[in-house]
Design a protein around this motif. Structure first.
Motif, mmCIF file in Angstrom:
data_model
loop_
_atom_site.group_PDB
_atom_site.id
_atom_site.type_symbol
_atom_site.label_atom_id
_atom_site.label_comp_id
_atom_site.label_asym_id
_atom_site.label_seq_id
_atom_site.Cartn_x
_atom_site.Cartn_y
_atom_site.Cartn_z
ATOM 1 N N GLY A 52 67.780 10.747 43.406
ATOM 2 C CA GLY A 52 66.515 11.462 43.460
ATOM 3 C C GLY A 52 65.945 11.559 44.859
ATOM 4 O O GLY A 52 65.336 12.566 45.218
ATOM 5 N N TRP A 53 66.137 10.501 45.666
ATOM 6 C CA TRP A 53 65.553 10.524 47.003
ATOM 7 C C TRP A 53 66.273 11.491 47.943
ATOM 8 O O TRP A 53 65.824 11.716 49.056
ATOM 9 N N ASN A 54 67.391 12.049 47.502
ATOM 10 C CA ASN A 54 68.082 13.069 48.288
ATOM 11 C C ASN A 54 67.745 14.492 47.843
ATOM 12 O O ASN A 54 68.261 15.461 48.402
ATOM 13 N N MET A 55 66.882 14.634 46.835
ATOM 14 C CA MET A 55 66.560 15.966 46.322
ATOM 15 C C MET A 55 65.444 16.598 47.134
ATOM 16 O O MET A 55 64.315 16.761 46.686
ATOM 17 N N THR A 56 65.786 16.954 48.367
ATOM 18 C CA THR A 56 64.824 17.564 49.268
ATOM 19 C C THR A 56 65.384 18.877 49.793
ATOM 20 O O THR A 56 66.556 19.203 49.580
ATOM 21 N N GLY A 57 64.541 19.620 50.503
ATOM 22 C CA GLY A 57 65.005 20.866 51.110
ATOM 23 C C GLY A 57 65.556 21.843 50.084
ATOM 24 O O GLY A 57 64.941 22.136 49.061
ATOM 25 N N LYS A 58 66.754 22.336 50.352
ATOM 26 C CA LYS A 58 67.373 23.344 49.487
ATOM 27 C C LYS A 58 68.224 22.736 48.376
ATOM 28 O O LYS A 58 68.775 23.463 47.543
ATOM 29 N N ILE A 59 68.346 21.402 48.360
ATOM 30 C CA ILE A 59 69.204 20.761 47.370
ATOM 31 C C ILE A 59 68.734 21.019 45.938
ATOM 32 O O ILE A 59 69.553 21.282 45.054
ATOM 33 N N PRO A 60 67.411 20.964 45.642
ATOM 34 C CA PRO A 60 66.982 21.243 44.261
ATOM 35 C C PRO A 60 67.438 22.598 43.735
ATOM 36 O O PRO A 60 67.959 22.696 42.624
ATOM 37 N N SER A 61 67.282 23.658 44.536
ATOM 38 C CA SER A 61 67.687 24.982 44.060
ATOM 39 C C SER A 61 69.209 25.066 43.951
ATOM 40 O O SER A 61 69.741 25.764 43.070
ATOM 41 N N ALA A 62 69.916 24.329 44.825
ATOM 42 C CA ALA A 62 71.381 24.317 44.746
ATOM 43 C C ALA A 62 71.844 23.657 43.457
ATOM 44 O O ALA A 62 72.833 24.079 42.855
ATOM 45 N N ILE A 63 71.125 22.631 43.018
ATOM 46 C CA ILE A 63 71.483 21.955 41.772
ATOM 47 C C ILE A 63 71.452 22.945 40.612
ATOM 48 O O ILE A 63 72.370 23.008 39.785
ATOM 49 N N ILE A 64 70.401 23.736 40.567
ATOM 50 C CA ILE A 64 70.269 24.708 39.481
ATOM 51 C C ILE A 64 71.359 25.772 39.552
ATOM 52 O O ILE A 64 71.891 26.214 38.538
ATOM 53 N N GLY A 65 71.718 26.147 40.760
ATOM 54 C CA GLY A 65 72.689 27.226 40.914
ATOM 55 C C GLY A 65 74.140 26.807 40.835
ATOM 56 O O GLY A 65 75.007 27.619 40.488
ATOM 57 N N LYS A 66 74.431 25.546 41.132
ATOM 58 C CA LYS A 66 75.823 25.122 41.286
ATOM 59 C C LYS A 66 76.402 24.336 40.109
ATOM 60 O O LYS A 66 77.616 24.149 40.036
ATOM 61 N N PHE A 67 75.538 23.840 39.199
ATOM 62 C CA PHE A 67 76.044 22.898 38.205
ATOM 63 C C PHE A 67 75.953 23.403 36.765
ATOM 64 O O PHE A 67 75.135 24.248 36.428
ATOM 65 N N ALA A 68 76.798 22.827 35.948
ATOM 66 C CA ALA A 68 77.009 23.308 34.576
ATOM 67 C C ALA A 68 75.933 22.828 33.620
ATOM 68 O O ALA A 68 75.402 21.718 33.747
ATOM 69 N N ASP A 69 75.672 23.663 32.636
ATOM 70 C CA ASP A 69 74.779 23.318 31.535
ATOM 71 C C ASP A 69 75.542 22.413 30.568
ATOM 72 O O ASP A 69 76.555 22.817 29.974
ATOM 73 N N LEU A 70 75.065 21.184 30.401
ATOM 74 C CA LEU A 70 75.719 20.229 29.501
ATOM 75 C C LEU A 70 75.142 20.289 28.088
ATOM 76 O O LEU A 70 75.610 19.582 27.202
ATOM 77 N N GLY A 71 74.142 21.139 27.901
ATOM 78 C CA GLY A 71 73.498 21.249 26.600
ATOM 79 C C GLY A 71 74.452 21.521 25.453
ATOM 80 O O GLY A 71 74.369 20.879 24.397
ATOM 81 N N PRO A 72 75.392 22.477 25.600
ATOM 82 C CA PRO A 72 76.316 22.758 24.497
ATOM 83 C C PRO A 72 77.155 21.547 24.076
ATOM 84 O O PRO A 72 77.654 21.496 22.948
ATOM 85 N N TYR A 73 77.285 20.572 24.955
ATOM 86 C CA TYR A 73 78.101 19.392 24.673
ATOM 87 C C TYR A 73 77.262 18.181 24.244
ATOM 88 O O TYR A 73 77.782 17.275 23.596
ATOM 89 N N LEU A 74 75.961 18.187 24.616
ATOM 90 C CA LEU A 74 75.164 16.976 24.437
ATOM 91 C C LEU A 74 73.841 17.174 23.703
ATOM 92 O O LEU A 74 73.301 16.205 23.154
ATOM 93 N N SER A 75 73.285 18.366 23.679
ATOM 94 C CA SER A 75 71.973 18.550 23.052
ATOM 95 C C SER A 75 72.036 18.291 21.550
ATOM 96 O O SER A 75 73.049 18.566 20.893
ATOM 97 N N GLY A 76 70.940 17.757 21.024
ATOM 98 C CA GLY A 76 70.880 17.486 19.588
ATOM 99 C C GLY A 76 71.969 16.541 19.139
ATOM 100 O O GLY A 76 72.298 15.566 19.820
ATOM 101 N N ASP A 77 72.564 16.822 17.989
ATOM 102 C CA ASP A 77 73.577 15.936 17.409
ATOM 103 C C ASP A 77 74.934 16.045 18.099
ATOM 104 O O ASP A 77 75.829 15.237 17.831
ATOM 105 N N ALA A 78 75.092 17.001 18.994
ATOM 106 C CA ALA A 78 76.379 17.138 19.697
ATOM 107 C C ALA A 78 76.726 15.876 20.470
ATOM 108 O O ALA A 78 77.904 15.521 20.625
ATOM 109 N N VAL A 79 75.702 15.160 20.941
ATOM 110 C CA VAL A 79 75.933 13.953 21.740
ATOM 111 C C VAL A 79 76.613 12.842 20.940
ATOM 112 O O VAL A 79 77.202 11.915 21.513
ATOM 113 N N LYS A 80 76.556 12.929 19.615
ATOM 114 C CA LYS A 80 77.107 11.850 18.795
ATOM 115 C C LYS A 80 78.613 11.709 18.947
ATOM 116 O O LYS A 80 79.196 10.694 18.548
#
Length: 561
Positions: free
Chosen positions: A162-190
């Protein structure tokens, strides 16, 4: 992890034995999620309420191992028994990894081990995934992180504190990384029981840009900083553990004898903030709270000024060790002088409760360190403010195939195994005989263990906050019970648990407050200087930032109940 210790209530305690412990606790960094708006290309805001509920994994408490002390009031779970390797439970009965190759970039403090070391080999075999580590110097990680995220060559997994989430890194996180919701949201995490046992608050912190992107490192939401004191000296000298600011001052004056090279304490600013009920400075969003319908920032409050004034009086009274007067209290290791009795109380990460005990056990058997309960400034119960329940995350490359994502989740499901399982021992201690030995139920790392089994796999995901010291069970019990008592008087501020990114134009707005605090308590500046600084802060953007947080709150509602 430190040898003999299984203490994982936060990244902060994990880092406490490294050179970056102070970096982890030093102060507010803007964190993010998003629900709209833009500023300089980054998406500002947060996701909470009903929108977040749709994204969160179902919570299923771990049932493989029962802790000796259950979590209460936000505390870690505690284990006080000796470790019996023959009785370790299995939390991952079948390998979920499909034999794929996964590259992971992560911060590393110290000298990284050889790539083909026995620890990495054993873990990869246990998981069924070929994890290849791209360890980077943790002290300059933000620079490497920025360069990698700005490039087209992003590893399969990137760990971001978290302490490295400065500058342009936050927007890069949103743009560069995968949505894990289909694998983990709700009962999928089980499908991944150890991930299902991660507390919901930690998953809430893993929502970025309106999607579940991060694998979290859960932590207790109570203060990670404890007023640690020499219990043996207190008992010998007949000092009472103070229950108010006046009692602390009286004790401090009684205990201080400069000619005998004994002072009462180091800089007690952090304890003062808790005694006066000052909002957290740990992250920027935690410094705001709604009071009678109005958003108030920590530096605007009377309590903030009162805490600084009381700390200034301690310095002025001559009860603070000269090292702290010179500003050395956070830079130098206070352990030797604390053990020598040069000072009796200091603020530090809760992990030092165990580490100081362990290091003095043989050479100084009469030495006893304990955690002092926070007191209200007037002798009443204190008002304490919650820290965020996760502060480090692992992200999966947006371009990763489904098979790679599932292999990453297989890794995380092993590394998130609870204490008392074979998977936990493998993750945190390595291979028995090679990386650790067990004597009288106490695991101790070998020299090879201290080389190989460092901050690697634990960075992908971890179980719910856990404290276990089989070598000093009384310390484990004391730590968890301290957290439980502290949690009972801990409140959650308005933006608790949210991932928030402030607009870039406000990034440096409050940067000078911490230095000014330190100057005031040491007598180099006056309280009036802080009042002027707060006035300047409002005029330079503080009031506009308040309006921005108000809009965020009106659109999303508070995360805390």
């Amino acid at each position: 992890m430190t040898p003999n210790a299984a203490s994982g209530p936060s990244r902060r305690s994990f880092l406490a034995s490294t050179a970056v412990a102070t970096a982890a606790v030093a102060g507010g960094v803007p964190l993010l999620s998003a629900c709209g708006g833009s500023d300089g290309g980054s998406r500002d805001g947060t996701t909470s309420g009903k929108d977040a509920a749709k994204l969160l994994p179902s919570y299923v408490a771990a049932s493989v191992v029962t802790p000796d002390i259950p979590s209460k009031n936000g505390s870690a779970v505690g284990f006080t028994g000796k470790l019996d390797l023959a009785d370790l439970k299995t939390s991952v009965p079948e390998k979920l990894g499909k034999g794929g190759r996964v590259t992971v970039m992560s911060p590393f403090w110290g000298s990284p081990p050889k790539e083909d070391n026995a620890y990495y080999k054993a873990m990869n075999d246990l998981i069924g995934v070929d994890v290849v580590w791209q360890n980077q110097d943790g002290n300059t990680y933000d620079q490497k992180l920025g360069a990698v995220l700005a490039s087209s060559e992003v590893p399969d997994v990137v760990v971001v504190p978290g302490w490295n989430m400065t500058g342009k890194i936050p927007s890069a996180i949103i743009g560069k990384f995968a949505d894990l919701g289909p694998y983990l949201s709700g009962d999928a995490v089980k499908e991944y029981p150890n991930l299902a046992a991660i507390p919901t608050d930690a998953w809430q912190r893993s929502i970025f840009g309106g999607k579940l992107l991060g694998l979290p490192m859960p932590s207790s939401y109570v203060s990670g900083i404890v007023p640690l004191y020499r219990q043996d000296v207190f008992e010998k000298e007949g000092y009472e553990v103070p229950r108010s600011c006046d009692e602390f001052m009286a004790m401090a004056k009684d205990a201080t004898n400069a000619r005998a090279k004994r002072w009462a304490c180091l800089d007690m600013k952090w304890t003062a903030f808790n005694a006066f009920g000052v909002l957290s400075g740990n992250e920027k969003s935690l410094g705001w709270n709604q009071v009678d319908g109005k958003l108030v920032y920590r530096a605007e409050t009377d309590e903030y000024l009162e805490a600084l004034e009381w700390t200034r009086k301690l310095f002025a009274a001559g009860v603070v060790h000269p090292d702290a007067k010179l500003g050395k209290s956070n830079a130098a290791d206070p352990g030797p002088k604390f053990a020598a009795g040069e000072f009796l109380v200091y603020n530090q990460d809760i992990s030092q409760w165990w580490s100081r005990t362990a290091e003095q056990a043989t050479q100084n058997p009469g030495f006893r360190i304990w955690g002092m309960d926070f007191f209200g400034h007037d002798g009443g119960a204190p008002t304490l403010w919650a820290q965020n329940p996760a502060s480090i995350f692992a992200f999966v490359n947006k371009k990763a195939s489904k098979s790679v994502i599932r292999d990453v989740l297989a890794v995380a499901n092993v590394t998130a195994a609870p204490y008392g399982t074979k998977e936990y021992m493998a993750t945190n201690y390595g291979v028995e005989g090679t990386h650790y030995t067990v004597k009288d139920g106490v695991p101790t790392k070998t020299d090879q263990g201290n080389i190989d089994v460092m901050n690697a796999y634990v960075m992908v995901a971890s179980p719910a906050a856990t404290i276990a010291h089989p070598d000093f069970p009384e310390v484990a019990k004391g730590q968890v019970e301290w957290q439980q008592r502290t949690g009972a008087v801990t409140r959650k501020p308005t933006f608790y648990g949210m991932q928030i990114v402030e607009p870039a134009r406000y990034t440096n707005l409050s940067n000078d407050f911490e230095q000014l605090e330190d100057d005031i308590v040491r007598g180099r500046k006056k309280i009036g200087d802080m009042q002027q600084a707060v006035s300047d802060w409002r005029n330079k953007g503080g009031d506009k930032l308040r309006d921005w947080y108000r809009k965020l709150l009106d659109e999303n509602g508070p995360a805390a109940g």
